[in-house]
Design a protein around this motif. Structure first.
Motif, PDB file in Angstrom:
ATOM      1  N   ASN A   5       0.841  -1.128  -0.058  1.00 28.44           N
ATOM      2  CA  ASN A   5       0.205   0.030   0.054  1.00 28.44           C
ATOM      3  C   ASN A   5       0.796   1.123   0.094  1.00 28.44           C
ATOM      4  OD1 ASN A   5      -2.370  -1.688   0.134  1.00 28.44           O
ATOM      5  ND2 ASN A   5      -2.233  -1.617   2.282  1.00 28.44           N
ATOM      6  N   THR A   6       2.196   1.139  -0.455  1.00 30.03           N
ATOM      7  CA  THR A   6       2.895   2.419  -0.559  1.00 30.03           C
ATOM      8  C   THR A   6       3.539   2.384  -2.085  1.00 30.03           C
ATOM      9  OG1 THR A   6       4.806   1.166   0.231  1.00 30.03           O
ATOM     10  CG2 THR A   6       3.759   2.161   1.888  1.00 30.03           C
ATOM     11  N   LEU A   7       3.914   3.609  -2.296  1.00 27.65           N
ATOM     12  CA  LEU A   7       4.569   3.986  -3.475  1.00 27.65           C
ATOM     13  C   LEU A   7       5.907   4.651  -3.263  1.00 27.65           C
ATOM     14  CD1 LEU A   7       4.439   3.257  -6.756  1.00 27.65           C
ATOM     15  CD2 LEU A   7       3.094   5.627  -6.605  1.00 27.65           C
ATOM     16  N   ASP A   8       6.972   4.470  -3.621  1.00 25.35           N
ATOM     17  CA  ASP A   8       8.197   5.115  -3.327  1.00 25.35           C
ATOM     18  C   ASP A   8       8.384   5.845  -4.592  1.00 25.35           C
ATOM     19  OD1 ASP A   8      10.507   5.629  -1.906  1.00 25.35           O
ATOM     20  OD2 ASP A   8      11.738   4.452  -3.144  1.00 25.35           O
ATOM     21  N   VAL A   9       8.314   7.389  -4.321  1.00 27.80           N
ATOM     22  CA  VAL A   9       8.568   8.525  -5.302  1.00 27.80           C
ATOM     23  C   VAL A   9      10.239   8.354  -5.384  1.00 27.80           C
ATOM     24  CG1 VAL A   9       8.390  10.925  -5.868  1.00 27.80           C
ATOM     25  CG2 VAL A   9       6.693   9.821  -4.544  1.00 27.80           C
ATOM     26  N   CYS A  10      10.592   8.222  -6.909  1.00 29.48           N
ATOM     27  CA  CYS A  10      11.914   8.126  -7.143  1.00 29.48           C
ATOM     28  C   CYS A  10      12.016   8.481  -8.611  1.00 29.48           C
ATOM     29  CB  CYS A  10      12.541   6.966  -6.695  1.00 29.48           C
ATOM     30  SG  CYS A  10      14.257   6.645  -7.142  1.00 29.48           S
ATOM     31  N   SER A  11      13.153   9.190  -8.882  1.00 27.25           N
ATOM     32  CA  SER A  11      13.173   9.254 -10.393  1.00 27.25           C
ATOM     33  C   SER A  11      13.739   8.069 -11.395  1.00 27.25           C
ATOM     34  CB  SER A  11      14.272  10.096 -10.761  1.00 27.25           C
ATOM     35  OG  SER A  11      15.679   9.819 -10.071  1.00 27.25           O
ATOM     36  N   THR A 120      -1.613   7.526  -8.471  1.00 26.50           N
ATOM     37  CA  THR A 120      -1.261   6.663  -7.507  1.00 26.50           C
ATOM     38  C   THR A 120      -2.454   6.094  -6.655  1.00 26.50           C
ATOM     39  OG1 THR A 120      -1.157   8.643  -6.042  1.00 26.50           O
ATOM     40  CG2 THR A 120       0.977   8.220  -7.396  1.00 26.50           C
ATOM     41  N   GLY A 121      -3.814   6.518  -7.161  1.00 29.27           N
ATOM     42  CA  GLY A 121      -4.962   5.836  -6.300  1.00 29.27           C
ATOM     43  C   GLY A 121      -4.800   6.552  -4.782  1.00 29.27           C
ATOM     44  N   ASP A 122      -4.936   5.423  -3.872  1.00 29.48           N
ATOM     45  CA  ASP A 122      -4.917   5.723  -2.407  1.00 29.48           C
ATOM     46  C   ASP A 122      -3.694   5.133  -1.884  1.00 29.48           C
ATOM     47  OD1 ASP A 122      -7.424   6.908  -2.413  1.00 29.48           O
ATOM     48  OD2 ASP A 122      -8.375   4.773  -2.321  1.00 29.48           O
ATOM     49  N   LEU A 123      -2.479   5.010  -2.683  1.00 32.31           N
ATOM     50  CA  LEU A 123      -1.199   4.562  -1.912  1.00 32.31           C
ATOM     51  C   LEU A 123      -0.810   5.659  -1.161  1.00 32.31           C
ATOM     52  CD1 LEU A 123       0.103   2.852  -5.071  1.00 32.31           C
ATOM     53  CD2 LEU A 123      -0.512   1.556  -3.069  1.00 32.31           C
ATOM     54  N   ILE A 124       0.008   5.103  -0.110  1.00 33.51           N
ATOM     55  CA  ILE A 124       0.747   6.084   0.888  1.00 33.51           C
ATOM     56  C   ILE A 124       2.109   6.299  -0.117  1.00 33.51           C
ATOM     57  CG2 ILE A 124       1.920   6.353   3.166  1.00 33.51           C
ATOM     58  CD1 ILE A 124      -0.335   4.329   4.166  1.00 33.51           C
ATOM     59  N   LEU A 125       2.516   7.510  -0.285  1.00 30.50           N
ATOM     60  CA  LEU A 125       3.617   7.805  -0.991  1.00 30.50           C
ATOM     61  C   LEU A 125       4.743   8.030   0.002  1.00 30.50           C
ATOM     62  CD1 LEU A 125       2.081  10.617  -3.341  1.00 30.50           C
ATOM     63  CD2 LEU A 125       2.375   8.177  -3.771  1.00 30.50           C
ATOM     64  N   ILE A 151      -2.201  17.361  -2.060  1.00 29.77           N
ATOM     65  CA  ILE A 151      -2.680  17.815  -3.308  1.00 29.77           C
ATOM     66  C   ILE A 151      -3.632  16.718  -4.155  1.00 29.77           C
ATOM     67  CG2 ILE A 151      -2.167  18.580  -5.604  1.00 29.77           C
ATOM     68  CD1 ILE A 151       0.432  19.910  -4.233  1.00 29.77           C
ATOM     69  N   ARG A 152      -3.196  15.623  -4.102  1.00 32.42           N
ATOM     70  CA  ARG A 152      -3.962  14.373  -4.452  1.00 32.42           C
ATOM     71  C   ARG A 152      -5.403  14.538  -3.783  1.00 32.42           C
ATOM     72  NH1 ARG A 152      -1.913   8.524  -3.324  1.00 32.42           N
ATOM     73  NH2 ARG A 152      -2.582   9.232  -1.215  1.00 32.42           N
ATOM     74  N   THR A 153      -5.469  14.526  -2.460  1.00 33.61           N
ATOM     75  CA  THR A 153      -6.796  14.617  -1.944  1.00 33.61           C
ATOM     76  C   THR A 153      -7.487  15.831  -2.584  1.00 33.61           C
ATOM     77  OG1 THR A 153      -6.019  13.631   0.008  1.00 33.61           O
ATOM     78  CG2 THR A 153      -8.036  14.835   0.343  1.00 33.61           C
ATOM     79  N   LEU A 154      -7.067  16.828  -2.661  1.00 30.48           N
ATOM     80  CA  LEU A 154      -7.662  18.120  -3.173  1.00 30.48           C
ATOM     81  C   LEU A 154      -8.345  17.835  -4.563  1.00 30.48           C
ATOM     82  CD1 LEU A 154      -5.492  21.142  -2.057  1.00 30.48           C
ATOM     83  CD2 LEU A 154      -7.873  20.356  -1.060  1.00 30.48           C
TER      84      LEU A 154
END
Length: 168
Positions: A5-11, A120-125, A151-154
């Motif tokens: 349930n997570t997504l790791d933001v990375c280039s 990203t859906g509902d994943l925790i970033l 921002i995603r929630t908005l």
């Protein structure tokens, strides 16, 4: 490996995590300054001269990060950063509001950024390679990920971002 349930933001990650990285080339305007990436803008904050900031804002990715490292001792010794001749103490609410404005402007101007956020859906970033201590970096893991998720929630709620000045 990331947690469920997570997504790791990375280039170096796959879409949509990669598309949310500061390093990704993305054109936007911030306070009338043309920027080529979030990273270039963030690194520009280490410079106390406007002309140097404008030049840094033209950079992206590793090049911006590497160039900005030249100024690490300077901003850390001063305890803060600059934007357009204004000093921001690193541990201040004013600096947090500046970060809010940066990410909101990117979201307002860049459809690909908004789309990636929604994808990203509902994943925790998360941002595992990022630093935690605000005195070691201009943008901590939490400062990045909390803004992205707010921002995603908005966006999910259909809020018009042009009416938002700060994230809560």
């Amino acid at each position: 490996m990331g947690q469920p349930n997570t997504l790791d933001v990375c280039s170096t990650a796959k879409y949509p995590a990669k598309a949310l990285s500061n390093f990704i080339a993305r054109n936007f305007i911030f306070d009338e300054v043309a920027c080529s990436s979030i990273e270039g803008l963030l690194q520009s904050l280490k410079y106390d001269k406007v002309n140097a900031q404008i030049e840094m804002c033209k950079m992206s990715g590793i090049a911006a990060s590497q160039k900005g490292k030249e100024r690490n001792n300077h901003w850390k010794a001063k305890g803060g950063l600059w934007w357009q001749n204004e000093f921001y103490a690193r541990k201040s609410q004013d600096y947090q509001r500046l970060l809010d404005r940066i990410f909101l402007e990117v979201a307002k101007q860049c459809e690909d950024f908004r789309t990636a956020l929604l994808d990203t859906g509902d994943l925790i970033l998360t941002h595992r390679i990022g630093k935690v201590n605000e005195l070691d970096t201009v943008l901590t893991q939490n400062e990045l990920c909390s803004r992205l998720m707010k921002i995603r929630t908005l966006l999910k709620k259909g809020v018009d971002l042009s009416s938002i000045k700060h994230l809560k």
